[in-house]
Write a protein that holds these residues in place. Structure first.
Motif, PDB file in Angstrom:
ATOM      1  N   TYR A 112      -3.759  -6.321  -1.736  1.00 41.70           N
ATOM      2  CA  TYR A 112      -2.738  -5.872  -2.677  1.00 41.70           C
ATOM      3  C   TYR A 112      -2.003  -4.662  -2.110  1.00 41.70           C
ATOM      4  O   TYR A 112      -2.608  -3.783  -1.509  1.00 41.70           O
ATOM      5  CB  TYR A 112      -3.371  -5.490  -4.025  1.00 41.70           C
ATOM      6  N   TYR A 113      -0.700  -4.629  -2.346  1.00 40.37           N
ATOM      7  CA  TYR A 113       0.111  -3.505  -1.896  1.00 40.37           C
ATOM      8  C   TYR A 113       0.182  -2.472  -3.024  1.00 40.37           C
ATOM      9  O   TYR A 113       0.748  -2.748  -4.077  1.00 40.37           O
ATOM     10  CB  TYR A 113       1.506  -3.971  -1.517  1.00 40.37           C
ATOM     11  N   VAL A 114      -0.376  -1.291  -2.778  1.00 37.89           N
ATOM     12  CA  VAL A 114      -0.428  -0.264  -3.814  1.00 37.89           C
ATOM     13  C   VAL A 114       0.167   1.038  -3.315  1.00 37.89           C
ATOM     14  O   VAL A 114       0.262   1.273  -2.112  1.00 37.89           O
ATOM     15  CB  VAL A 114      -1.874  -0.019  -4.290  1.00 37.89           C
ATOM     16  N   SER A 129      -4.850  -2.803  -0.107  1.00 35.10           N
ATOM     17  CA  SER A 129      -6.239  -2.765  -0.554  1.00 35.10           C
ATOM     18  C   SER A 129      -6.607  -4.148  -1.079  1.00 35.10           C
ATOM     19  O   SER A 129      -6.021  -4.618  -2.050  1.00 35.10           O
ATOM     20  CB  SER A 129      -6.427  -1.716  -1.661  1.00 35.10           C
ATOM     21  N   ARG A 130      -7.560  -4.779  -0.425  1.00 40.37           N
ATOM     22  CA  ARG A 130      -8.004  -6.130  -0.792  1.00 40.37           C
ATOM     23  C   ARG A 130      -6.818  -7.084  -0.912  1.00 40.37           C
ATOM     24  O   ARG A 130      -6.777  -7.928  -1.801  1.00 40.37           O
ATOM     25  CB  ARG A 130      -8.798  -6.110  -2.100  1.00 40.37           C
TER      26      ARG A 130
END
Lengths: 106, 119
Positions: free
Chosen positions: B103-105, B100-101
């Motif tokens: 970033y790894y979440v 997401s944007r």
């Protein structure tokens, strides 16, 4: 490994602001995320990239910070917010979590 | 998106166990997946990760004893736990990795499978 330090507990009155801090042992830039875990449930993503609200999460929740110091805020606190909140960094492997901050109502 | 773990139970020290995580509601083969565990009354502890192309990464505490794998045809993630120790007692969660944007979440989690290692 990157160590994330959180205070263990926080007591806040309903309708007030709750602020939880997370300090990283080295810079994680903005790769910090916040999860909520209610008793007996799986964690839930609330904030990613330090300040971005995850899908479906109320705007009462917010996050800020970069580098080594991060803040998670709930304003205003509602009864349903009783939970443990974890920060987690994805800057470096191994992925690490803070020890969690338990939010209690005064 | 739904993730459902199974295969937990009581096992003796030194023995083995295999956990499964059945995925639905998304294109499983396109996502990396994690295993995270939580010892009783403790915090969250990342265990292992497998990419969509089956590259793997492990926490030092489980390296050489645990194996993460996936079967994209069955939409299922696995964790083989060998040489189990009492300190492996925990609830084991599978979680989806999403970007997401940039970033790894871990944006979706299962309900967890309980593993108890005791004689």
């Amino acid at each position: 490994d990157i160590v994330l330090t959180q205070s263990p507990a926080l007591a806040v009155s309903l309708g007030q602001r709750a602020t939880i801090s997370c300090r990283a042992s080295e810079s994680v830039r903005s790769s910090m995320h916040w999860y909520q875990q209610k008793s007996g449930q799986q964690p839930k993503l609330l904030i990613y990239g330090a300040s971005n609200l995850a899908s479906g999460v109320p705007a009462r929740f917010s996050g800020s910070g970069s580098g080594t110091d991060f803040t998670f805020t709930i304003d205003p606190v509602e009864a349903d917010d009783i939970a443990t909140y974890y920060c987690q960094q994805s800057r470096n492997d191994p992925l690490t979590f803070g020890s969690g901050t338990k939010l209690e109502i005064k | 998106v739904q993730l459902v773990e199974s295969g937990g139970g009581l096992v003796q020290p030194g023995k083995s166990l295999k956990l499964s995580c059945s995925a639905s509601g998304f294109t499983f083969s396109s996502y990396g997946m994690h295993w995270i565990r939580q010892a009783p009354g403790k915090g969250l502890d990342w265990v292992a990760y497998i990419s969509s192309s089956s590259g793997t990464v492990y926490a030092d505490a489980v390296k050489g004893r645990f194996t993460i794998s996936r079967d994209n045809a069955k939409n299922t993630l696995y964790l083989q736990l060998n040489s189990l120790k009492s300190e492996d007692t925990a609830i084991y969660y599978c979680a989806r990795r999403r970007t997401s944007r940039g970033y790894y979440v871990m944006d979706a989690w299962g309900q967890g499978a309980s593993v108890t290692v005791s004689s």
